[in-house]
Scaffold this active site. Structure first.
Site, PDB file in Angstrom:
ATOM      1  N   TYR A  58     -12.335  -3.135  -3.282  1.00  9.37           N
ATOM      2  CA  TYR A  58     -12.842  -3.101  -1.910  1.00  9.37           C
ATOM      3  C   TYR A  58     -14.375  -3.099  -1.869  1.00  9.37           C
ATOM      4  CZ  TYR A  58      -8.198  -2.369   0.207  1.00  9.37           C
ATOM      5  OH  TYR A  58      -6.901  -2.524   0.664  1.00  9.37           O
TER       6      TYR A  58
ATOM      7  N   GLU B  47      -9.453 -10.189  -7.760  1.00  9.93           N
ATOM      8  CA  GLU B  47      -8.510  -9.089  -7.529  1.00  9.93           C
ATOM      9  C   GLU B  47      -7.341  -9.111  -8.519  1.00  9.93           C
ATOM     10  OE1 GLU B  47      -9.498  -9.001  -2.731  1.00  9.93           O
ATOM     11  OE2 GLU B  47      -7.489  -9.576  -3.382  1.00  9.93           O
TER      12      GLU B  47
ATOM     13  N   ASN C 188      -1.838  -0.306   7.123  1.00 15.10           N
ATOM     14  CA  ASN C 188      -1.186  -1.544   7.544  1.00 15.10           C
ATOM     15  C   ASN C 188      -0.324  -2.197   6.470  1.00 15.10           C
ATOM     16  OD1 ASN C 188      -3.203  -2.416   5.904  1.00 15.10           O
ATOM     17  ND2 ASN C 188      -4.422  -3.401   7.511  1.00 15.10           N
TER      18      ASN C 188
ATOM     19  N   LYS D 117       0.834  -1.201   0.000  1.00 10.14           N
ATOM     20  CA  LYS D 117       0.000   0.000   0.000  1.00 10.14           C
ATOM     21  C   LYS D 117       0.881   1.270   0.000  1.00 10.14           C
ATOM     22  CE  LYS D 117      -3.742  -2.399   2.460  1.00 10.14           C
ATOM     23  NZ  LYS D 117      -4.661  -2.355   3.624  1.00 10.14           N
TER      24      LYS D 117
ATOM     25  N   HIS E  46      -1.881  -5.631   1.455  1.00 17.22           N
ATOM     26  CA  HIS E  46      -3.151  -6.312   1.232  1.00 17.22           C
ATOM     27  C   HIS E  46      -2.834  -7.720   0.761  1.00 17.22           C
ATOM     28  CE1 HIS E  46      -7.096  -7.384  -0.353  1.00 17.22           C
ATOM     29  NE2 HIS E  46      -6.430  -7.882  -1.387  1.00 17.22           N
TER      30      HIS E  46
END
Ligand code: DAT
Ligand code: MG
Length: 150
Positions: free
Chosen positions: A55, A136, A122, A15, A125
């Protein structure tokens, strides 16, 4: 344990916080050290429509818009990671969603913490099921056919 499980592919994203903090190498290194292989890798600036698809399960949750904004805040790295039971295995390497309680030894537990933001930052993913992985991978590697000579 299911030793008979076949080779899987999962979508991993580093990310924007991971890219900003120069942790791409560290994250790739943990994936490789575990023994998984990386079969495709690209750096990109995601766009809103990709992220809304990616998402989709979180649409309507209070952190959804902050999550999309965060994912748009800088480049990300997308990878297809391959190996037996890699979907479960990468999520185990990544650690719990909340980095404050993610176990030490995991990517999130070792390298991330609560920053006091509306969305949890965080670092990574990882797809959570075979179906999500397939969906995805198609978002980030549309039309890619992976063929290897060896
Ligand atoms: P994961 O990334 O561990 O699969 P998820 O799919 O439930 O977690 O959520 C997607 C991301 O959204 C997650 O990595 C961080 C953020 N997030 C999830 N739950 C949150 C919450 N309760 N508050 C703030 N951010 C959250
Ligand atoms: Mg998830």
């Amino acid at each position: 344990m299911n030793p008979a499980a076949s080779v899987e592919r999962t979508l991993v994203l580093v990310k924007p916080d991971g890219v900003r903090r120069n942790l791409i190498g560290e994250i790739v290194s943990r994936i490789e050290a575990k023994g998984y292989s990386i079969s495709a890798l690209r750096m990109l600036d995601a766009d809103r429509s990709m992220l809304e698809t990616h998402y989709a399960e979180h649409v309507g949750k209070p952190f959804f818009e902050p999550l999309v904004e965060f994912m748009l805040s800088g480049p990300i790295v997308a990878m297809i990671v391959e190996g037996n039971r890699v979907i479960e295995g990468f999520r185990s390497l990544a650690g719990a969603t909340d980095p404050t309680v993610a176990a030490p030894g995991t990517i999130r537990g070792d390298l991330a913490r609560d920053q006091g933001t509306k969305v949890v930052q965080n670092l990574v993913h990882g797809s959570d099921s075979l179906e999500s992985a397939k969906r995805e991978i198609e978002i980030f590697f549309a039309g890619l056919t992976i063929e290897r000579k060896s």
